[in-house]
Design an enzyme around this catalytic site. Structure first.
Site, PDB file in Angstrom:
ATOM      1  N   ASP A  60       1.843  -2.494   7.399  1.00 55.83           N
ATOM      2  CA  ASP A  60       2.273  -3.861   7.161  1.00 55.83           C
ATOM      3  C   ASP A  60       2.183  -4.699   8.430  1.00 55.83           C
ATOM      4  O   ASP A  60       1.806  -4.212   9.503  1.00 55.83           O
ATOM      5  CB  ASP A  60       3.704  -3.859   6.620  1.00 55.83           C
ATOM      6  CG  ASP A  60       3.816  -3.162   5.273  1.00 55.83           C
ATOM      7  OD1 ASP A  60       2.998  -3.468   4.385  1.00 55.83           O
ATOM      8  OD2 ASP A  60       4.696  -2.298   5.120  1.00 55.83           O
ATOM      9  N   TYR A 124       4.282   8.785   9.464  1.00 56.97           N
ATOM     10  CA  TYR A 124       4.832   7.534   9.979  1.00 56.97           C
ATOM     11  C   TYR A 124       5.844   7.858  11.065  1.00 56.97           C
ATOM     12  O   TYR A 124       6.682   8.742  10.893  1.00 56.97           O
ATOM     13  CB  TYR A 124       5.499   6.732   8.862  1.00 56.97           C
ATOM     14  CG  TYR A 124       4.514   6.124   7.897  1.00 56.97           C
ATOM     15  CD1 TYR A 124       4.049   4.833   8.090  1.00 56.97           C
ATOM     16  CD2 TYR A 124       4.027   6.858   6.814  1.00 56.97           C
ATOM     17  CE1 TYR A 124       3.129   4.273   7.209  1.00 56.97           C
ATOM     18  CE2 TYR A 124       3.099   6.316   5.938  1.00 56.97           C
ATOM     19  CZ  TYR A 124       2.660   5.016   6.142  1.00 56.97           C
ATOM     20  OH  TYR A 124       1.733   4.483   5.282  1.00 56.97           O
TER      21      TYR A 124
END
Length: 240
Positions: A60, A124
């Site tokens: 993002d 992540y």
């Protein structure tokens, strides 16, 4: 006679602060995606057909990638041989200047390979900085590279205990954001790894006297739901 396209798997990294995310956006936006720059650079290779990057892992706005991956097909003009891997890496990086995006390496793959669906796992990483009373106290070399919650300290044993409940296969409906694809996606995902450990900061040994602590939270899964990992403090993603 036009030669068939050659498919490549490329690994790339980027400093995501200035981008809307990794995925392509409309070029008339003030902030666009990393994919826009990758494909703009690729058109300088003079392909017969415009080159499309099929990216394995979404990030993002403001999120960085240590190593993301994508596949692309390159069809060259008649008589032009396929690029070798080193040529491709050098050429793409040359045309990516001065963007903070770099191709790390490239591999020739079969036409059946797909960067998204062939990926084995995605990781992540969240970096936390403890010890700042105000965001202005974040070291300048760590700006945009960590999240610094104000006040207090981390209860690491409690965090590690809680992390054990995330491991394994679960319904993560309450952990995801909604988008147009949400009703068609299964909310069941398997978390393969959760690590919470101390981390080092860039040049942190020069300001040890400030009592700052860096921590790293790592989550690994075959796949994640849309925004299952919230981007507020996510600073890197590795797709493999």
């Amino acid at each position: 006679m036009v030669s068939p396209p050659a498919r490549y798997l490329v690994f790339f990294q980027y400093f995501g602060t200035k981008y809307s995310g990794v995925m392509e956006t409309s070029n008339d936006q003030s902030i666009v995606g990393v994919q826009n720059y990758l494909e703009k650079a690729a058109q300088n290779l003079k392909p017969v057909v415009p080159i499309k990057f099929h990216i394995s892992s979404r990030t993002d706005s403001g999120v960085h990638a240590l190593s993301n991956s994508a596949h692309l097909d390159i069809q060259r003009a008649p008589g032009k041989p396929a690029f070798n891997e080193k040529e491709l890496v050098y050429s793409l990086n040359y045309h990516l200047k001065p963007e903070p995006i770099r191709i790390l390496n490239a591999h020739r793959v079969t036409s059946s390979f797909h960067a998204r669906f062939s990926a084995l796992s995605r990781t992540y990483v969240y970096r936390l900085l403890i010890g700042c009373a105000h965001y202005s106290e974040i070291p300048v070399f760590e700006r945009d590279l960590c999240w610094a919650p104000v006040g207090g300290c981390l209860n690491v044993p409690a965090m590690r205990d809680a992390a054990q409940f995330l491991l394994g296969t679960h319904d993560f409906s309450t952990f995801r954001s909604l988008n147009s694809e949400t009703p068609f996606q299964s909310p069941v995902r398997t978390i393969l790894q959760v690590d919470i450990r101390p981390s080092s900061g860039f040049l942190s040994h020069h300001y040890e006297h400030r009592g700052l602590e860096f921590w790293e939270l790592k989550f690994r899964s075959r796949s994640f739901l849309y925004r299952q990992c919230h981007p507020c403090c996510r600073t890197g993603v590795t797709a493999a």
